[in-house]
Design a protein around this motif. Structure first.
Motif, short mmCIF file in Angstrom:
data_model
loop_
_atom_site.label_atom_id
_atom_site.label_comp_id
_atom_site.label_asym_id
_atom_site.label_seq_id
_atom_site.Cartn_x
_atom_site.Cartn_y
_atom_site.Cartn_z
N GLY A 128 0.81 -1.21 0.00
CA GLY A 128 0.00 0.00 0.00
C GLY A 128 0.84 1.26 0.00
N LYS A 129 0.14 2.38 -0.10
CA LYS A 129 0.79 3.68 -0.10
C LYS A 129 1.26 3.98 1.33
CE LYS A 129 -0.22 8.51 -1.16
NZ LYS A 129 0.26 9.10 0.07
N THR A 130 2.46 4.48 1.43
CA THR A 130 2.99 4.88 2.73
C THR A 130 2.33 6.20 3.10
OG1 THR A 130 5.08 3.80 2.29
CG2 THR A 130 5.08 5.46 4.02
N THR A 131 1.66 6.21 4.26
CA THR A 131 0.99 7.44 4.69
C THR A 131 2.01 8.42 5.23
OG1 THR A 131 0.65 6.62 6.94
CG2 THR A 131 -1.10 6.13 5.32
N ASP A 132 1.61 9.68 5.29
CA ASP A 132 2.48 10.71 5.86
C ASP A 132 2.82 10.39 7.32
OD1 ASP A 132 2.41 12.11 3.47
OD2 ASP A 132 0.79 13.46 4.12
N GLU A 133 1.84 9.80 8.04
CA GLU A 133 2.06 9.46 9.44
C GLU A 133 3.14 8.39 9.58
OE1 GLU A 133 -1.01 9.45 7.99
OE2 GLU A 133 -1.92 11.20 8.92
N GLU A 134 3.08 7.35 8.71
CA GLU A 134 4.09 6.30 8.78
C GLU A 134 5.46 6.85 8.42
OE1 GLU A 134 5.39 1.97 6.92
OE2 GLU A 134 3.71 3.04 6.02
N ALA A 135 5.54 7.65 7.35
CA ALA A 135 6.82 8.19 6.90
C ALA A 135 7.44 9.05 8.00
CB ALA A 135 6.63 9.01 5.62
N GLU A 136 6.65 9.89 8.64
CA GLU A 136 7.16 10.75 9.71
C GLU A 136 7.65 9.91 10.89
OE1 GLU A 136 5.63 14.33 12.68
OE2 GLU A 136 4.39 13.74 10.98
N LEU A 137 6.90 8.89 11.23
CA LEU A 137 7.28 8.00 12.32
C LEU A 137 8.61 7.31 12.02
CD1 LEU A 137 6.03 7.11 15.04
CD2 LEU A 137 5.02 5.18 13.84
N VAL A 138 8.80 6.86 10.79
CA VAL A 138 10.04 6.20 10.39
C VAL A 138 11.21 7.20 10.45
CG1 VAL A 138 11.27 5.16 8.44
CG2 VAL A 138 8.96 4.39 9.02
N ARG A 139 11.01 8.40 9.89
CA ARG A 139 12.10 9.40 9.90
C ARG A 139 12.51 9.76 11.32
NH1 ARG A 139 8.77 11.75 6.03
NH2 ARG A 139 8.20 13.39 7.50
N GLU A 140 11.53 9.93 12.22
CA GLU A 140 11.83 10.38 13.58
C GLU A 140 12.34 9.26 14.49
OE1 GLU A 140 8.27 12.29 14.98
OE2 GLU A 140 8.51 14.00 13.62
N ASN A 141 12.10 8.01 14.11
CA ASN A 141 12.47 6.89 14.98
C ASN A 141 13.22 5.81 14.21
OD1 ASN A 141 10.79 7.52 17.56
ND2 ASN A 141 9.35 7.79 15.87
N LEU A 142 14.04 6.22 13.26
CA LEU A 142 14.70 5.27 12.37
C LEU A 142 15.49 4.20 13.12
CD1 LEU A 142 15.27 4.36 9.50
CD2 LEU A 142 17.23 5.92 9.47
N ASP A 143 16.28 4.60 14.13
CA ASP A 143 17.11 3.63 14.85
C ASP A 143 16.24 2.59 15.56
OD1 ASP A 143 19.42 4.85 13.99
OD2 ASP A 143 19.62 6.09 15.79
N LYS A 144 15.20 3.03 16.26
CA LYS A 144 14.31 2.10 16.97
C LYS A 144 13.59 1.18 15.99
CE LYS A 144 13.29 5.14 20.87
NZ LYS A 144 12.24 5.92 21.53
N ILE A 145 13.13 1.74 14.89
CA ILE A 145 12.39 0.94 13.92
C ILE A 145 13.32 -0.08 13.27
CG2 ILE A 145 11.21 1.04 11.68
CD1 ILE A 145 9.79 3.58 12.77
N ASN A 146 14.53 0.34 12.89
CA ASN A 146 15.48 -0.62 12.31
C ASN A 146 15.86 -1.71 13.31
OD1 ASN A 146 15.69 0.04 9.63
ND2 ASN A 146 17.37 1.50 9.92
N GLU A 147 15.95 -1.37 14.57
CA GLU A 147 16.25 -2.36 15.61
C GLU A 147 15.12 -3.41 15.66
OE1 GLU A 147 16.34 -2.03 20.35
OE2 GLU A 147 17.83 -0.76 19.36
N ARG A 148 13.86 -2.94 15.63
CA ARG A 148 12.72 -3.85 15.65
C ARG A 148 12.69 -4.69 14.38
NH1 ARG A 148 8.38 -3.29 13.02
NH2 ARG A 148 8.34 -1.03 12.97
N LEU A 149 12.92 -4.07 13.22
CA LEU A 149 12.91 -4.81 11.95
C LEU A 149 13.99 -5.89 11.95
CD1 LEU A 149 12.38 -1.86 9.43
CD2 LEU A 149 10.71 -3.58 10.10
N ALA A 150 15.17 -5.57 12.47
CA ALA A 150 16.25 -6.56 12.53
C ALA A 150 15.86 -7.73 13.43
CB ALA A 150 17.53 -5.90 13.04
N ALA A 151 15.23 -7.42 14.58
CA ALA A 151 14.81 -8.47 15.51
C ALA A 151 13.75 -9.37 14.87
CB ALA A 151 14.28 -7.85 16.79
N GLU A 152 12.95 -8.81 13.96
CA GLU A 152 11.90 -9.59 13.29
C GLU A 152 12.41 -10.24 12.01
OE1 GLU A 152 8.52 -6.99 12.71
OE2 GLU A 152 8.32 -6.59 14.85
N GLY A 153 13.67 -10.00 11.67
CA GLY A 153 14.25 -10.60 10.47
C GLY A 153 13.77 -9.95 9.19
#
Length: 182
Positions: A128-153
């Motif tokens: 789906g289309k990435t919403t503005d809310e998701e994009a902002e959340l990713v930009r502001e929390n990139l390290d935390k999100i990448n840490e979670r993504l890595a843990a989930e493989g």
């Protein structure tokens, strides 16, 4: 220590000796049934006459002034219902009657649909289309999100990746100049 289950007929109280002889009956509607369907167990001989006693019934919903727009559901003998058709046999009336379409229900989002604008799911790959809310959340929390993504493989988000930069609104990475361009 072992356990033994003894089945007893709900109709007669007789012990049902062999599990293979247990007949399971689910009562869907009964005038005394107040809490929804129930299950009974019986011996095969106790239920042999059920098919012979079965009635041909018709179930109808009646919409009239008495119901304030709500239907009254009535069950009656098929022969009594058929007798209502005096000019044409009921079978012919039913063949030519207007078909009723089931009422349309509001389409609900599937219960398993993920909300990518939350820390729990932001950054996960999706079609789906990435919403503005998701994009902002990713930009502001990139390290935390990448840490979670890595843990989930799951693949990590790389702001230098042009696809990720476009999807999440990171600044476009600078193009490297080749020796022939520079």
């Amino acid at each position: 220590m072992g356990k033994k289950t003894v089945h007893v007929s709900d109709f007669s109280g007789a012990v049902i000796g062999d599990d293979a002889d247990v007949v399971r009956i689910v009562v869907l509607e009964h005038p005394d049934l107040m809490t929804g369907p129930v299950q009974l167990e019986a011996l095969p001989a106790e239920v042999e006459s059920i098919d012979d006693a079965a009635l041909d019934v018709v179930v109808v919903d009646i919409f009239d002034a008495h119901g304030d727009g709500e239907a009254r559901r009535v069950t009656l003998n098929a022969s009594e219902f058929d007798a209502l058709a005096t000019g044409t046999p009921m079978a012919d009336v039913l063949k030519t009657a207007e078909r009723v379409k089931p009422p349309k229900t509001a389409r609900k989002a599937p219960a398993d649909k993920l909300d990518y604008a939350t820390m729990e799911h932001a950054g996960k790959p999706h079609r789906g289309k990435t919403t503005d809310e998701e994009a902002e959340l990713v930009r502001e929390n990139l390290d935390k999100i990448n840490e979670r993504l890595a843990a989930e493989g799951i693949r990590l988000i790389d702001p230098a990746n042009p696809e990720h930069a476009a999807r999440y609104g990171f600044p476009e990475p600078a193009q490297e100049l080749t020796a022939s361009e520079g």
